[in-house]
Scaffold this active site. Sequence first.
Site, PDB file in Angstrom:
ATOM      1  N   ASP A   1     -50.725 -20.614   0.318  1.00  0.00           N
ATOM      2  CA  ASP A   1     -50.062 -21.378  -0.735  1.00  0.00           C
ATOM      3  C   ASP A   1     -50.310 -20.783  -2.123  1.00  0.00           C
ATOM      4  O   ASP A   1     -49.376 -20.592  -2.901  1.00  0.00           O
ATOM      5  CB  ASP A   1     -50.529 -22.840  -0.701  1.00  0.00           C
ATOM      6  CG  ASP A   1     -50.235 -23.511   0.630  1.00  0.00           C
ATOM      7  OD1 ASP A   1     -49.332 -23.037   1.341  1.00  0.00           O
ATOM      8  OD2 ASP A   1     -50.919 -24.496   0.967  1.00  0.00           O
TER       9      ASP A   1
ATOM     10  N   SER B   1     -56.937 -18.576  -4.468  1.00  0.00           N
ATOM     11  CA  SER B   1     -57.935 -18.649  -3.401  1.00  0.00           C
ATOM     12  C   SER B   1     -57.748 -17.540  -2.368  1.00  0.00           C
ATOM     13  O   SER B   1     -58.667 -17.243  -1.615  1.00  0.00           O
ATOM     14  CB  SER B   1     -57.855 -20.003  -2.699  1.00  0.00           C
ATOM     15  OG  SER B   1     -56.653 -20.110  -1.953  1.00  0.00           O
ATOM     16  N   GLY B   2     -56.547 -16.972  -2.311  1.00  0.00           N
ATOM     17  CA  GLY B   2     -56.246 -15.982  -1.278  1.00  0.00           C
ATOM     18  C   GLY B   2     -55.573 -16.589  -0.073  1.00  0.00           C
ATOM     19  O   GLY B   2     -55.154 -15.879   0.833  1.00  0.00           O
ATOM     20  N   GLY B   3     -55.446 -17.926  -0.053  1.00  0.00           N
ATOM     21  CA  GLY B   3     -54.713 -18.587   1.006  1.00  0.00           C
ATOM     22  C   GLY B   3     -53.220 -18.407   0.821  1.00  0.00           C
ATOM     23  O   GLY B   3     -52.756 -17.894  -0.202  1.00  0.00           O
TER      24      GLY B   3
ATOM     25  N   GLU C   1     -35.533 -35.298  16.659  1.00  0.00           N
ATOM     26  CA  GLU C   1     -36.215 -34.310  15.821  1.00  0.00           C
ATOM     27  C   GLU C   1     -37.243 -33.476  16.563  1.00  0.00           C
ATOM     28  O   GLU C   1     -37.704 -32.448  16.052  1.00  0.00           O
ATOM     29  CB  GLU C   1     -36.897 -34.999  14.626  1.00  0.00           C
ATOM     30  CG  GLU C   1     -38.098 -35.874  14.959  1.00  0.00           C
ATOM     31  CD  GLU C   1     -37.738 -37.300  15.364  1.00  0.00           C
ATOM     32  OE1 GLU C   1     -38.625 -38.159  15.311  1.00  0.00           O
ATOM     33  OE2 GLU C   1     -36.578 -37.547  15.732  1.00  0.00           O
TER      34      GLU C   1
ATOM     35  N   CYS D   1     -35.415 -44.592  16.594  1.00  0.00           N
ATOM     36  CA  CYS D   1     -36.432 -45.407  17.263  1.00  0.00           C
ATOM     37  C   CYS D   1     -36.625 -46.734  16.517  1.00  0.00           C
ATOM     38  O   CYS D   1     -35.727 -47.564  16.504  1.00  0.00           O
ATOM     39  CB  CYS D   1     -37.733 -44.612  17.401  1.00  0.00           C
ATOM     40  SG  CYS D   1     -38.908 -45.321  18.577  1.00  0.00           S
ATOM     41  N   TYR D   2     -37.768 -46.948  15.877  1.00  0.00           N
ATOM     42  CA  TYR D   2     -37.982 -48.172  15.102  1.00  0.00           C
ATOM     43  C   TYR D   2     -36.870 -48.351  14.076  1.00  0.00           C
ATOM     44  O   TYR D   2     -36.430 -49.475  13.803  1.00  0.00           O
ATOM     45  CB  TYR D   2     -39.342 -48.115  14.402  1.00  0.00           C
ATOM     46  CG  TYR D   2     -39.664 -49.339  13.556  1.00  0.00           C
ATOM     47  CD1 TYR D   2     -40.383 -50.399  14.085  1.00  0.00           C
ATOM     48  CD2 TYR D   2     -39.251 -49.426  12.226  1.00  0.00           C
ATOM     49  CE1 TYR D   2     -40.686 -51.518  13.320  1.00  0.00           C
ATOM     50  CE2 TYR D   2     -39.541 -50.530  11.449  1.00  0.00           C
ATOM     51  CZ  TYR D   2     -40.254 -51.574  12.001  1.00  0.00           C
ATOM     52  OH  TYR D   2     -40.543 -52.682  11.234  1.00  0.00           O
TER      53      TYR D   2
ATOM     54  N   SER E   1     -51.277 -17.790  -2.860  1.00  0.00           N
ATOM     55  CA  SER E   1     -50.744 -16.421  -2.946  1.00  0.00           C
ATOM     56  C   SER E   1     -49.245 -16.424  -3.195  1.00  0.00           C
ATOM     57  O   SER E   1     -48.734 -15.655  -4.021  1.00  0.00           O
ATOM     58  CB  SER E   1     -51.061 -15.655  -1.655  1.00  0.00           C
ATOM     59  OG  SER E   1     -52.449 -15.497  -1.480  1.00  0.00           O
TER      60      SER E   1
ATOM     61  N   LYS F   1     -44.961 -25.975   4.835  1.00  0.00           N
ATOM     62  CA  LYS F   1     -45.687 -24.718   5.026  1.00  0.00           C
ATOM     63  C   LYS F   1     -44.786 -23.611   5.571  1.00  0.00           C
ATOM     64  O   LYS F   1     -44.879 -22.459   5.130  1.00  0.00           O
ATOM     65  CB  LYS F   1     -46.870 -24.947   5.973  1.00  0.00           C
ATOM     66  CG  LYS F   1     -47.683 -23.708   6.281  1.00  0.00           C
ATOM     67  CD  LYS F   1     -48.488 -23.233   5.073  1.00  0.00           C
ATOM     68  CE  LYS F   1     -49.738 -24.063   4.920  1.00  0.00           C
ATOM     69  NZ  LYS F   1     -50.645 -23.513   3.883  1.00  0.00           N
TER      70      LYS F   1
ATOM     71  N   GLY G   1     -41.615 -45.822  13.827  1.00  0.00           N
ATOM     72  CA  GLY G   1     -42.796 -46.491  13.300  1.00  0.00           C
ATOM     73  C   GLY G   1     -43.569 -47.147  14.423  1.00  0.00           C
ATOM     74  O   GLY G   1     -43.024 -47.408  15.499  1.00  0.00           O
TER      75      GLY G   1
ATOM     76  N   HIS H   1     -35.912 -39.682  20.040  1.00  0.00           N
ATOM     77  CA  HIS H   1     -36.294 -38.860  18.883  1.00  0.00           C
ATOM     78  C   HIS H   1     -35.578 -37.505  18.920  1.00  0.00           C
ATOM     79  O   HIS H   1     -36.023 -36.573  19.615  1.00  0.00           O
ATOM     80  CB  HIS H   1     -37.806 -38.643  18.864  1.00  0.00           C
ATOM     81  CG  HIS H   1     -38.590 -39.865  18.509  1.00  0.00           C
ATOM     82  ND1 HIS H   1     -38.881 -40.214  17.217  1.00  0.00           N
ATOM     83  CD2 HIS H   1     -39.100 -40.844  19.300  1.00  0.00           C
ATOM     84  CE1 HIS H   1     -39.573 -41.349  17.213  1.00  0.00           C
ATOM     85  NE2 HIS H   1     -39.707 -41.757  18.472  1.00  0.00           N
TER      86      HIS H   1
END
Length: 507
Positions: free
Chosen positions: A227, A223-225, A171, A82-83, A229, A365, A55, A169
Site C-alpha cells: 500500500d 514502510s515498504g509494504g 458474488e 439473501c437477507y 509503495s 487490495k 446479514g 449469493h
Amino acid sequence: MASETVLIIDFGGQYKELIARRVRECGVYSVIKPHTISAADVSKIAPIGIIFTGGPGSVTQDDAPTCDPKILEMGIPVLGICYGMQLICHMMGGVVASGEKSEYGTVLAELRGDCPLFYGQGGQRRVLMSHTDMVTVAPPGFDVTAKSAQCMIAGIENRDSSIYGVQFHPEVENTQNGTEIIRNFLYRICSAKGGYTMENYLSEQIKLIKERVGDKKVLLALSGGVDSSVCAALLERAIPGQLTCIYVDHGFMRKNETDEIRRVFEKKNINFRWIDASDRFISKLAGVTSPEAKRKIIGEQFARVFEEEATKLGHIDFLAQGTIYPDVVESGTNSAVIKSHHNVGGLPEKLGFEGVIEPLRALFKDEVRRLGLLLGLPKKLVFRQPFPGPGLAIRVIGEVTREKLNILREADAILREEMSSTRTRADQYFAVLTDTKSVGVMGDCRTYEYVLALRAVRTTDFMTCEFARIPYGLLSKISSRITNEVPGINRVVFDITSKPPATIEWE
C-alpha cells in the site's frame, strides 16, 4: 471515476466487500454504506443501482436491521441478496418465515431465463445458499424467478419498480456464473455504461492530487509494504520532486527487502530518506518476550524516529498515507479520520500538517496491486507476501536478537524461494523461529539447536483460514535445505492449525 456509482447497503453480511469488488470487476464503481443511511443521503450519492447485502439476522426479529423505506420508493433499481431479498419482501408485503430445514452450501437452483437478471443464465445453475429463513409469499406485484428443492421462492422481480432479489449469493465463486448475474443487474437493469478501470482511476487521482497539492510538499512514511509503495509511486507520478519518503529500517525486514526497496525508490524523482534505526529498535527490545510489549515498543519507536526525521525537513504541508478501502469500511465511517497506524500514530497533530492525502482510500487490495503494475513497480514488490508492521520481531518467539533475526531471515528466504517456484497454492506463508531448542545429530555429533515452524494458509479474507496442503515432497525439500544451509536450526515442523482457533501469525 465515479460518474456511475452502485451503492452497497450493508446489513452485516460477511460478503459485503466481495459484492463491491464484483461490481468493480464489471467496470462500475461501488461504495459500501451502513443500513442506517437515509434516503436523503442516498440521493446525494446518486447511485445508478442499489444492492442490499446479506446479514446474520432474521427480518422477523424486533431488532432486525432494516433501512429507510423511502429507499425502495426512489425509482432506483434494487437487488436484494439473501437477507436483502427477505427484507425487501418483509417491507413490501410478502411473508418471511423460518424454514423447516436450513439450506447451507452449494445447491442446484432453477433460474428463469426470461428474467433480465438471469439473461443467458436460465435453467439449472449451481448456487451458494446460506439461510434458515425464507420467503414463503412474494409481495404483491412480484413474480418468482428462481427456486431450489428446499426454497420455492429463491428469486423475485418487480420489473415495473426495477426491484429484484435472490436468496443465493451470486458474488461468491461457488455460484456458477454469479458475476454474470451481477453484470446483468448493472448493464441490463441499471443501464450502466461502465468505464471504471484502474487506468481511469490513475488519471483521475493524478488530476485530483495536482489540484490539491499545487506546489506544496508532501511527506509519506514508506514502510515498504504494497500500500505505501503504490501510494509513493502514485504521488511521484502526480507531483514529481515534491514528495519526501521516510523509510525507517527497524532491522526486522525479510532478507534483501530493504535493498530492494531502496533500489526502486532511490531512482524515482522523490526525496527518499533511508534511516537505519536497527540498533535503536533491537536495543529497545532487549529482554522483552511479550508479543504485545514488542508491538507497542516498535510502534512507539517508529513514531518517534519518524517524528525526529520529519522535524529535520522543515515545513511540510501534507502527510500522505496508504489507507485503502477496507480500512475505511472497517472503521464504520467515510469521514477523513486519520488511520490508526503503527508507523505514524499521532503525528499529524504534532507536526502541524495542513491535511492528509490518501489516494488509495477508495481501492481494494487487488485494485492497489493492479495500480502498482500500471505505475511500473516491480511484480516482486507489488505481489509481496503480507507482512506485519513489526516484521520479523513477532516471528521470533521470545527475546529478539540479531543472531535469531539472521537465522530466521535465511530460513524464511528458503521457504519463500521454494514456495514461489511451485504451483502449490497458499495465500500467505512464512517461517517462525520458536523459542524451543531440541536435540539433533549432524555429522555424528550431538546438536542442540532451534526448532523452526513453517506456516502456510489459504484464505479469502484473512479473518479465517485453513492450513495449506503442502505436498510432502516439497515440505521435505524445504526442511532439508533449511537444516543443511542455515546454522542454528536442526528441526523443522509444519503448523497445521486453522483460524480459529489459532491466528495466522504466531504472535
